[in-house]
Structures are given as structure tokens and as C-alpha cells.
Motif scaffolding. Structure first.
Motif, mmCIF file in Angstrom:
data_model
loop_
_atom_site.group_PDB
_atom_site.id
_atom_site.type_symbol
_atom_site.label_atom_id
_atom_site.label_comp_id
_atom_site.label_asym_id
_atom_site.label_seq_id
_atom_site.Cartn_x
_atom_site.Cartn_y
_atom_site.Cartn_z
ATOM 1 N N GLY A 139 21.330 19.354 46.979
ATOM 2 C CA GLY A 139 20.192 20.101 47.497
ATOM 3 C C GLY A 139 20.562 21.361 48.259
ATOM 4 O O GLY A 139 19.676 22.080 48.725
ATOM 5 N N THR A 140 21.859 21.659 48.383
ATOM 6 C CA THR A 140 22.288 22.858 49.105
ATOM 7 C C THR A 140 21.754 24.105 48.405
ATOM 8 O O THR A 140 21.906 24.255 47.193
ATOM 9 C CB THR A 140 23.831 22.915 49.184
ATOM 10 O OG1 THR A 140 24.283 21.798 49.948
ATOM 11 C CG2 THR A 140 24.310 24.204 49.817
ATOM 12 N N PRO A 141 21.125 25.027 49.138
ATOM 13 C CA PRO A 141 20.593 26.253 48.531
ATOM 14 C C PRO A 141 21.712 27.186 48.044
ATOM 15 O O PRO A 141 22.745 27.336 48.703
ATOM 16 C CB PRO A 141 19.816 26.917 49.672
ATOM 17 C CG PRO A 141 19.563 25.833 50.667
ATOM 18 C CD PRO A 141 20.731 24.905 50.548
ATOM 19 N N VAL A 142 21.464 27.812 46.905
ATOM 20 C CA VAL A 142 22.392 28.788 46.330
ATOM 21 C C VAL A 142 21.832 30.180 46.604
ATOM 22 O O VAL A 142 20.664 30.461 46.337
ATOM 23 C CB VAL A 142 22.582 28.562 44.819
ATOM 24 C CG1 VAL A 142 23.472 29.634 44.212
ATOM 25 C CG2 VAL A 142 23.164 27.175 44.556
ATOM 26 N N LEU A 143 22.694 31.057 47.143
ATOM 27 C CA LEU A 143 22.308 32.430 47.457
ATOM 28 C C LEU A 143 22.521 33.382 46.297
ATOM 29 O O LEU A 143 21.717 34.274 46.049
ATOM 30 C CB LEU A 143 23.112 32.950 48.650
ATOM 31 C CG LEU A 143 22.830 32.292 49.984
ATOM 32 C CD1 LEU A 143 23.897 32.684 50.999
ATOM 33 C CD2 LEU A 143 21.452 32.694 50.464
ATOM 34 N N ASP A 144 23.661 33.226 45.593
ATOM 35 C CA ASP A 144 23.997 34.180 44.543
ATOM 36 C C ASP A 144 25.111 33.615 43.679
ATOM 37 O O ASP A 144 25.838 32.703 44.089
ATOM 38 C CB ASP A 144 24.464 35.501 45.171
ATOM 39 C CG ASP A 144 24.281 36.711 44.261
ATOM 40 O OD1 ASP A 144 23.852 36.552 43.102
ATOM 41 O OD2 ASP A 144 24.580 37.825 44.720
ATOM 42 N N LEU A 145 25.246 34.171 42.503
ATOM 43 C CA LEU A 145 26.330 33.861 41.569
ATOM 44 C C LEU A 145 26.932 35.180 41.126
ATOM 45 O O LEU A 145 26.199 36.141 40.867
ATOM 46 C CB LEU A 145 25.808 33.107 40.345
ATOM 47 C CG LEU A 145 25.092 31.791 40.614
ATOM 48 C CD1 LEU A 145 24.446 31.274 39.341
ATOM 49 C CD2 LEU A 145 26.055 30.762 41.191
ATOM 50 N N LYS A 146 28.252 35.217 41.025
ATOM 51 C CA LYS A 146 28.943 36.427 40.574
ATOM 52 C C LYS A 146 30.073 35.999 39.648
ATOM 53 O O LYS A 146 30.706 34.970 39.889
ATOM 54 C CB LYS A 146 29.534 37.197 41.759
ATOM 55 C CG LYS A 146 28.481 37.695 42.739
ATOM 56 C CD LYS A 146 29.131 38.394 43.918
ATOM 57 C CE LYS A 146 28.106 38.827 44.941
ATOM 58 N NZ LYS A 146 27.308 39.940 44.554
ATOM 59 N N PRO A 147 30.358 36.783 38.629
ATOM 60 C CA PRO A 147 31.498 36.434 37.777
ATOM 61 C C PRO A 147 32.804 36.635 38.540
ATOM 62 O O PRO A 147 32.936 37.582 39.319
ATOM 63 C CB PRO A 147 31.383 37.415 36.611
ATOM 64 C CG PRO A 147 30.679 38.601 37.187
ATOM 65 C CD PRO A 147 29.728 38.042 38.222
ATOM 66 N N TRP A 148 33.749 35.742 38.341
ATOM 67 C CA TRP A 148 35.093 35.919 38.894
ATOM 68 C C TRP A 148 35.847 36.789 37.912
ATOM 69 O O TRP A 148 35.908 36.497 36.712
ATOM 70 C CB TRP A 148 35.788 34.569 39.069
ATOM 71 C CG TRP A 148 37.118 34.692 39.735
ATOM 72 C CD1 TRP A 148 37.363 34.730 41.070
ATOM 73 C CD2 TRP A 148 38.391 34.812 39.102
ATOM 74 N NE1 TRP A 148 38.695 34.853 41.313
ATOM 75 C CE2 TRP A 148 39.358 34.909 40.110
ATOM 76 C CE3 TRP A 148 38.821 34.850 37.782
ATOM 77 C CZ2 TRP A 148 40.721 35.038 39.854
ATOM 78 C CZ3 TRP A 148 40.164 34.977 37.511
ATOM 79 C CH2 TRP A 148 41.097 35.074 38.544
ATOM 80 N N ILE A 149 36.402 37.890 38.405
ATOM 81 C CA ILE A 149 37.107 38.850 37.551
ATOM 82 C C ILE A 149 38.487 39.066 38.151
ATOM 83 O O ILE A 149 38.604 39.577 39.274
ATOM 84 C CB ILE A 149 36.333 40.187 37.483
ATOM 85 C CG1 ILE A 149 34.910 39.942 36.971
ATOM 86 C CG2 ILE A 149 37.071 41.199 36.615
ATOM 87 C CD1 ILE A 149 33.985 41.135 37.115
ATOM 88 N N ASP A 150 39.533 38.670 37.421
ATOM 89 C CA ASP A 150 40.868 38.714 38.015
ATOM 90 C C ASP A 150 41.284 40.116 38.449
ATOM 91 O O ASP A 150 41.931 40.271 39.476
ATOM 92 C CB ASP A 150 41.914 38.079 37.102
ATOM 93 C CG ASP A 150 42.076 38.763 35.759
ATOM 94 O OD1 ASP A 150 41.281 39.656 35.429
ATOM 95 O OD2 ASP A 150 43.013 38.400 35.039
ATOM 96 N N THR A 151 40.904 41.149 37.721
ATOM 97 C CA THR A 151 41.305 42.507 38.096
ATOM 98 C C THR A 151 40.570 43.020 39.326
ATOM 99 O O THR A 151 40.972 44.009 39.926
ATOM 100 C CB THR A 151 41.065 43.496 36.930
ATOM 101 O OG1 THR A 151 39.678 43.449 36.574
ATOM 102 C CG2 THR A 151 41.935 43.143 35.727
ATOM 103 N N VAL A 152 39.520 42.330 39.728
ATOM 104 C CA VAL A 152 38.746 42.709 40.906
ATOM 105 C C VAL A 152 39.003 41.732 42.062
ATOM 106 O O VAL A 152 39.130 42.145 43.209
ATOM 107 C CB VAL A 152 37.234 42.731 40.572
ATOM 108 C CG1 VAL A 152 36.393 42.970 41.811
ATOM 109 C CG2 VAL A 152 36.938 43.765 39.510
ATOM 110 N N ASP A 153 39.085 40.446 41.749
ATOM 111 C CA ASP A 153 39.115 39.419 42.778
ATOM 112 C C ASP A 153 40.506 38.990 43.231
ATOM 113 O O ASP A 153 40.629 38.243 44.198
ATOM 114 C CB ASP A 153 38.306 38.211 42.309
ATOM 115 C CG ASP A 153 36.845 38.586 42.129
ATOM 116 O OD1 ASP A 153 36.298 39.237 43.033
ATOM 117 O OD2 ASP A 153 36.261 38.249 41.084
ATOM 118 N N VAL A 154 41.548 39.434 42.567
ATOM 119 C CA VAL A 154 42.914 39.171 42.999
ATOM 120 C C VAL A 154 43.498 40.477 43.538
ATOM 121 O O VAL A 154 43.538 41.478 42.816
ATOM 122 C CB VAL A 154 43.785 38.641 41.835
ATOM 123 C CG1 VAL A 154 45.214 38.427 42.293
ATOM 124 C CG2 VAL A 154 43.201 37.343 41.277
#
Length: 162
Positions: A139-154
Motif C-alpha cells: 500500500g506504500t504510495p508511489v511518487l514517480d518512475l524513471k528508467p535506469w540508464i547506466d550512462t546517466v545513473d552511474v
């Protein structure tokens, strides 16, 4: 508020009374977890082999276009039943005190959690995303979803362990 560990410091105010922005929940987590049964983090959740799902609220399903099974996504969720007043904490997994911004603790001024999860199933029409694991309570509310992108997120040049 529950008991404090030695040395912990609470804020002298309730962060919930300093609301400066509006948020909308796009959906909710459906998981087997509740208070007292949830794993302490996403790594531990994966070790249980228990999957979960995100159920989007009406109107958001079209936002799933472009996502695929097997893809990693970042799920931002609101730890709505958590405490939010500790600024200095004594984590059980470490020695000494640490500031809230140096921890992944759910006890924080804005109870926003981030989990990088893998899509295991996708029902675009119903707006339901199966995910490999979560430590979020049912039941935890979800705020947003974003794609994980290795060239951006690492970070550039980053290697595990240093």
C-alpha cells in the motif's frame, strides 16, 4: 515517537508542518510486507525471492509506453507510515552516529525512498508493473518512475568499492 538509540537527535520541529510543495501519488506498491515483516533494504528483499507489483492509479497507464520487461527502473516512493524527525541516527549496521543524509534510513524529513527494481511483467492496459523485489510495505504510495540508464545513473569512472 518510538524510543531513541543513544546519541540520536530529533529535529525541534515536525517536518510535515513545513509543506512547501504539492505531490500526487501515481500509484501504490503491492507487496507481501507490513510493519515488522519487511526486509531492511532492497538487497535483503531480493534474497527472499518475493516479487511485488506497482499498481498505477487511473489515468497514468499511458506513461508506461516505452518500458519493457527486463528493464531496470527507479521507483520513488513515499514512506507514508514512517517517522520523519531524526536528523542524527545510530544505525544498527554501523558504528557511531550518522546524519540522515548519509543513510538510506526511511526516517527522514521527507520520507522519499528510491529503489532500482527490474520489471518482471507489464500490463500496460491495466497499469500494473511486476517488479523483482521491494522493501516497501503493501500500500506504500508511489511518487514517480524513471528508467535506469547506466550512462546517466552511474558516475563517470566509478567502480564498486571506491
Amino acid at each position: 515517537m518510538t524510543g531513541r538509540r543513544p546519541g540520536e537527535i530529533a529535529l525541534p520541529f515536525d517536518p510535515g508542518t513545513r509543506i512547501e510543495a504539492g505531490l500526487t501519488f501515481i500509484g501504490h506498491v503491492r507487496s507481501p510486507w507490513a510493519k515488522g515483516t519487511a526486509p531492511k533494504n532492497l538487497r535483503a528483499a531480493r534474497e527472499t525471492g518475493q516479487g511485488a507489483r506497482i499498481e498505477l492509479r487511473p489515468g497514468y497507464a499511458a506513461g508506461l509506453a516505452g518500458l519493457e520487461v527486463g528493464q531496470a527502473i527507479q521507483m520513488l516512493y513515499w514512506v507514508d507510515r514512517g517517522e520523519r524527525d531524526l536528523v542524527l541516527q545510530a544505525p544498527l549496521h554501523g558504528s557511531g552516529l550518522r546524519g540522515v543524509f548519509a543513510l538510506r534510513s526511511p526516517v527522514r524529513p521527507n520520507p522519499i525512498a528510491l529503489g532500482t527494481v527490474v520489471i518482471t511483467s507489464l500490463d500496460r492496459e491495466a497499469g500494473v508493473i511486476g517488479i523483482d523485489a521491494t522493501d516497501a510495505w503493501d500500500g506504500t504510495p508511489v511518487l514517480d518512475l524513471k528508467p535506469w540508464i547506466d550512462t546517466v545513473d552511474v558516475p563517470p569512472g566509478w567502480r564498486p568499492g571506491g
